[in-house]
Design a protein around this motif. Structure first.
Motif: not given
Length: 323
Positions: A22, A250, A254, A20, A246, A81, A99-100
Motif C-alpha cells: 500500500n 495500481q 486508480d 499488495y 503491482d 479500487s 486502497e483495493r
C-alpha cells in the motif's frame, strides 16, 4: 480471447495471493466486500449481538469457492479500487489498507438497455483497440470505462484451444498461466500447502453495475483482450490484457488519478506466459474438477497420416470382401 478460466483457491487463499504494497509500503491483503458493504455498515454491525456478528463474518468468508472450469455468466474474483465501492466514506475514514478490495462479479458485462433488447450481445471479452472509437458493439464498454469502472480479474489461468491444421474439427485445449517459480515450472500443483507459492494471472477488465429482477445491484464485468504476444500467436491471435506487476495493477485500478487514455497505454501483448496441453474434457463446462489442470501428452500426427489410415482401412475392407 479468454472464455474459460480457473480459480483454484477460496476467498482466504485469493486474498493471500493478492497481497499488495500500500501507500505506506506495507504488505496488505485486500478485503472481500459485497456491493453494499462499507466500513460504516461494518461499524454499525458491531452493535449487534454476537450471533449476528458471527453470521456476518461467516458470510464474508464465503464470497468465493474454487472452480476449475469457469465460463461466462459465472462469478469471477475481481480486484477494484475501494474508492469505487466505499463511496460514502469521508477522506479521513479511508485508511491505507483500503486502497483495493476483492469482490465477486458476474462474467459478461451488462448494460441496463440490454435487458429488453432482442439482440444477443457477446460481452465476456472486449478489444482494447476499439474501446473508445470502435463499432457499436465496442460502445457497450465505452461508458463504463469513461466512468472509471476499471477492474482486474484474478485467476490461476485460462483455457485456450488450438485448432488442428489438418482437421478443423480437432481442437486441443491448453492451460495458460502466469510464470511460476522453479518449483512449479512445467506443472501446476493444486495442493493446499502449495498455494502460497502460486502466482496469479491478473487481467485488465471493465465492470458495470446493473439492477437485477429483484431490484438488487449486481456488478458485471468483461475481460479486455489484445493481440497475442509472439509466443502465443501459434495458439490464438488474441490474448487477455495482462497486468504483470503491482505497479500496473495500481495504475489500472486508480481511475481518479490515472486517466482513461493513460490507463489504456498499460494494455499490450505480454510475453512469458506458461502453457501446457490438458484433457479435452475441459470443453464440457460441467466438468469442474482439479484434474482439469493435469498435463496430457499430445500425439502429433504427421501430415497425411489420417488419409493413410483411411486408405489402409479401405484396402483391408476390400480384401475381406474378395475372400
Amino acid at each position: 480471447m479468454c472464455g474459460r478460466t480457473v480459480v483454484s483457491g477460496d476467498s482466504k487463499t485469493l486474498a493471500r495471493r493478492c497481497t499488495y504494497s500500500n501507500r505506506n509500503a506495507e504488505s496488505v491483503q485486500p478485503k472481500w466486500r459485497s456491493i453494499s458493504t462499507n466500513r460504516r455498515e461494518e461499524r454499525e454491525s458491531s452493535d449487534n449481538d454476537a450471533n449476528e456478528n458471527q453470521q456476518v463474518r461467516k458470510t464474508s468468508e464465503h464470497f468465493f469457492e474454487p472452480s476449475f472450469n469457469i465460463g461466462p455468466q459465472s462469478k469471477l474474483p475481481v480486484l477494484v479500487s475501494s474508492l469505487n465501492l466505499l463511496t460514502d466514506l469521508r477522506e479521513d475514514e479511508k485508511s491505507s489498507d483500503d486502497e483495493r478490495c476483492l469482490t465477486a462479479m458476474r462474467w459478461g458485462l451488462q448494460r441496463e438497455f440490454m435487458k429488453d433488447s432482442s439482440t444477443k450481445y457477446s460481452t465476456f471479452n472486449c478489444r482494447a483497440e476499439t474501446l473508445l472509437t470502435g463499432p457499436s458493439q465496442s460502445q457497450l464498454f465505452k461508458q463504463p470505462l469513461s466512468r472509471g469502472f476499471r477492474c482486474a480479474v484474478v485467476v490461476d489461468g485460462f483455457f485456450e484451444w488450438k485448432t488442428s491444421a489438418e482437421d478443423k474439427k480437432q481442437k486441443q485445449p491448453y492451460f495458460v498461466h502466469a510464470p511460476q517459480s522453479k518449483e512449479f515450472e512445467g506443472k501446476f500443483e493444486t495442493a493446499e500447502d502449495k498455494d502460497e507459492y502460486r502466482k496469479m494471472l491478473v487481467m485488465a477488465g471493465i465492470y458495470n453495475p446493473v439492477k437485477t429482477a429483484e431490484g438488487e445491484t449486481e456488478n458485471t464485468c468483461t475481460i479486455i483482450t489484445v493481440e497475442s504476444s509472439h509466443d502465443l500467436k501459434w495458439l490464438h491471435h488474441r490474448m487477455p490484457a495482462i497486468l504483470p506487476d503491482d505497479g500496473s495493477i495500481q495504475k489500472w485500478l486508480d481511475a481518479k488519478s490515472v486517466s482513461t487514455n493513460e490507463a489504456l497505454k498499460l494494455l499490450s501483448p505480454f510475453s512469458g506466459l506458461q502453457f501446457y496441453p490438458v484433457d479435452s474434457k475441459v470443453g464440457n463446462i460441467r466438468c469442474n474438477e482439479p484434474s482439469n489442470l493435469e498435463r496430457v501428452v499430445v500425439s502429433r500426427k504427421r501430415k497425411g497420416e489420417k488419409e493413410s489410415k483411411l486408405m489402409l482401412n479401405w484396402l483391408k475392407s476390400a480384401k475381406t470382401s474378395s475372400n
